[in-house]
Enzyme design. Structure first.
Site, PDB file in Angstrom:
ATOM      1  CG  HIS A 305      -0.376  -6.864  -6.565  1.00  0.00           C
ATOM      2  ND1 HIS A 305       1.080  -6.943  -7.099  1.00  0.00           N
ATOM      3  CD2 HIS A 305      -0.390  -5.513  -6.886  1.00  0.00           C
ATOM      4  CE1 HIS A 305       1.329  -6.077  -7.780  1.00  0.00           C
ATOM      5  NE2 HIS A 305       0.588  -5.001  -7.578  1.00  0.00           N
ATOM      6  CD  GLU A 546       1.153  18.572   0.397  1.00  0.00           C
ATOM      7  OE1 GLU A 546       0.672  17.726   1.214  1.00  0.00           O
ATOM      8  OE2 GLU A 546       1.611  18.615  -0.692  1.00  0.00           O
ATOM      9  CG  ASP A 570       1.833  15.967   4.574  1.00  0.00           C
ATOM     10  OD1 ASP A 570       1.956  15.218   5.533  1.00  0.00           O
ATOM     11  OD2 ASP A 570       2.267  15.672   3.504  1.00  0.00           O
ATOM     12  CB  CYS A 617      -7.275  15.380  -1.998  1.00  0.00           C
ATOM     13  SG  CYS A 617      -5.602  16.281  -1.866  1.00  0.00           S
TER      14      CYS A 617
END
Length: 659
Positions: A305, A546, A570, A617
């Site tokens: 975080h 992919e 991928d 993407c």
């Protein structure tokens, strides 16, 4: 930006090939480093490069940062992979021999390594950027439990005291969440910490220890350590990062029990480098972030975080220094490189000047790209090219918006499942997806359904042992086999679609039946929500391309879905049959390979012919050298890291008009 390879240069980077490598590196504006066995040196210094002693068949990494980083990496990797690079004689008239060149004084490169004698530490590069400023040491005293054994009559009172402390911490976090000055991303982190404070795994273990006779403070420390150790033992960086969160929450509960306040960060000077062994994400989220020049921490990693907060606010950060962070306790000035993970203690004048140049150069580049934040890139025919963001949590919304993202092209839902100690409820998922939809409306938000497998286990799903998890029970395959999990997610997405333009994308699709089975589940979920009187709306259903199978049936798939999104990471490894995590075959994982580019083009043609949107993407979507080719194939949406958005918009705007 970096890429690893196996050195094929004959006999390695001895004098002549090292000199030629340096000459090649100096032809690029970018800062370039060569890394071997964790040690990084400037690729523009022959002496430093030879001292690195790079041998043939060893693995190295080329790092580059700057306007021509992609070109630099491709050229230098090409040299390293050339078996004849150390054999040919490239001496040129008018130049000294290679040994002379190696020893000759050089102008200081943009990213000069610190001079000898300047202490330099290596940590985890958690948030990009460079910074130099006064050190602000933040080392609150460690909390130790009294270790007192309770009498039987004291146990109930100690339980009540503990429960009151938990309630106090939760109330404090609720007040923080209600403040208007907290960003949406930071608010999400505080909410996640609040979940940990209320989780039965923590409170139940503490109460068990108290009932066994431990005092409350000792019980909290022990319980937090046990749970944190469980997170640390899992072979996954996202779960490892939750260990720090558990410790941070445990500390807050202990402070309340002891009636103490934590050391404040309110007094940090403008531009200071925050130094700490550990920083609670809640403390950092409430700190005066605009005054912090950089963060250096003993704990934490790139998925913690602390790292997420730093990235979302554009603060360079180097984490995971371990006990070496103690070397910084007495530092006056600290320079950090969030690209390489270097931390330099009290740098000498030359290093200070170098870092100041780099800070100023980064500021100029950032300012120059800012003008593209609000640009809507279009083709010559007026078609809008959507430049969207790849994100994995609500904490990243602000960075995407600040970059000018035209929606979200990939929201990875894995982190939502991995960051909690239990599977997320339908309500929790619906709240997350709704917040995304509202944040980017009217732009679309493409949510990828759970893409997880044996290589990334999560609580609540038992995965089989698999020889190759990348080819196993993952993505849509797992989801369709576990409708109890999948339907909960689909119901949440239907509910969120009321609040904005939600689209849903299925990962690892290999056959049309996977789409039709999913659509049947979506219809089933919609009917259930209607019968329950729960507001919901329909969404577009698309697939990630992919797998080679998806490419080969793209024409048929295009008739079944509303959009394609090409996942180049991928897709490349599957087309090339080369594990992208295996350095020995790293050179095969090249999206520019003709086989991979052909697969992308086949997919684009099928989508365009069917009249559906075709996007991308994968990491390649943000590469300026490839964007023109992708748009030429017919892609109208490119989704990438927020840091790449403005440069991508600039690339599209600069494209020559179509003829």
């Amino acid at each position: 930006m970096e890429r690893s390879t196996i050195v094929r240069v004959h006999e390695g980077l001895h004098a002549r090939p090292a000199t030629r490598f340096v000459k090649l590196a100096k032809g690029f504006e970018s800062e370039v480093e060569l890394v071997k066995d964790g040690k990084a040196v400037s690729a523009k210094s022959s002496v430093k490069l030879m001292l690195l002693a790079v041998k043939e068949n060893q693995e190295v990494t080329v790092r580059a940062n700057g306007a021509d980083a992609i070109e630099a990496i491709e050229a230098l990797i090409g040299y390293l992979e050339n078996p004849r690079a150390g054999l040919d004689d490239e001496g040129e008239a008018g130049e000294g021999g290679p040994e002379t060149a190696a020893a000759a004084p050089e102008a200081a490169p943009l990213a000069a390594a610190p001079t000898e004698g300047t202490p330099k530490l290596q940590g985890v590069a958690a948030s990009e950027g460079v910074a130099i400023g006064p050190a602000f040491a933040h080392f609150p005293p460690e909390i130790e439990g009294p270790g007192r054994h309770l009498q039987a009559g004291e146990i109930e009172g100690e339980l009540e005291r503990f429960r009151g402390a938990v309630a106090s911490v939760q109330a404090r976090m609720d007040r923080t969440l209600a403040e208007n000055n907290l960003s949406a991303g930071d608010r999400g982190i505080v909410a996640a910490l609040r979940d940990i404070a209320a989780d039965d795994s923590l409170t139940g273990e503490v109460e068990r220890l108290i009932k066994g006779g431990d005092d409350a403070v000792s019980a909290v420390i022990a319980a937090a350590s046990t749970i944190a150790a469980d997170f640390s033992a899992v072979d996954d960086p996202y779960l490892n990062a939750r260990a720090d969160d558990v410790h941070a929450v445990g500390r807050q509960i202990c402070l309340v029990l002891l009636g103490q306040d934590d050391v404040s960060l309110e007094t940090i000077p403008q531009g200071a480098i925050l130094i700490a062994d550990d920083i609670g994400a809640w403390d950092l989220a409430r700190a005066p972030l605009k005054r912090i020049g950089g963060v250096v921490c003993g704990h934490g990693g790139a998925t913690s975080h602390i790292a997420i907060i730093a990235r979302s606010h554009g603060i360079p950060a180097v984490l995971g220094l371990g006990r070496r962070v103690d070397d910084l306790r007495g530092a006056k000035v600290v320079a950090i490189d969030g690209h390489t993970g270097h931390v330099i203690i009290d740098p000498d004048e030359a290093t200070r000047a170098d870092f100041m140049r780099r800070v100023e150069a980064a500021a100029r580049e950032h300012t120059g790209l800012k003008v593209f934040k609000s640009v809507t890139p279009t083709r010559a025919d007026g078609t809008v090219i959507e430049v969207a963001a790849n994100i994995g949590s609500l904490e990243e919304i602000e960075a995407a918006q600040e970059a000018g993202a035209m929606g979200v092209g990939l929201f990875r839902t894995e982190l939502l499942f991995m960051r909690h100690m239990h599977l997320p409820s339908e309500d929790m998922q619906a709240e997350t997806y709704s917040a995304l939809a509202r944040a980017f409306a009217p732009h679309s938000v493409i949510v990828r359904t759970l893409d997880i497998g044996g290589d990334k286990p999560i609580a609540g799903i038992e995965f089989p042992e698999e020889e190759n998890p990348f080819l196993g029970w993952r993505g849509i395959r797992m989801c369709l086999d576990r409708p109890d999990i999948f339907k909960r997610q689909l119901r949440a997405l239907l509910r969120a679609a009321v609040h904005g333009n939600i689209k849903v994308m299925l990962p690892m699709v290999s056959e049309i039946a996977e789409v039709t089975r999913t659509r049947a589940l979506v219809d089933e979920c919609a009917a259930e929500l209607k019968a329950e009187g729960v507001p919901h709306a329909s969404f577009d259903l698309g697939v990630m391309i992919e797998t080679p199978a998806a490419v080969l049936i793209a024409s048929a798939l295009a008739k079944e879905v509303a959009f394609f999104s090409i996942g180049t990471n991928d897709l490349t490894q599957y087309i090339m049959a080369a594990d992208r995590l295996n350095p020995t075959v790293a050179k095969l994982n090249d999206v520019t390979n003709p086989a991979v580019m052909s697969a992308i083009e086949l997919t684009a043609k099928a989508g365009v012919a069917a009249g559906i949107m075709v996007g991308m993407c994968g990491e390649a979507a943000g590469r300026p050298d490839l964007i023109p080719a992708f748009i030429g194939m017919g892609l109208t949406e490119l989704s990438m890291s927020p840091a790449s958005i403005q440069r991508a918009k600039k690339t599209i705007a600069a494209m020559a008009p179509e003829r």
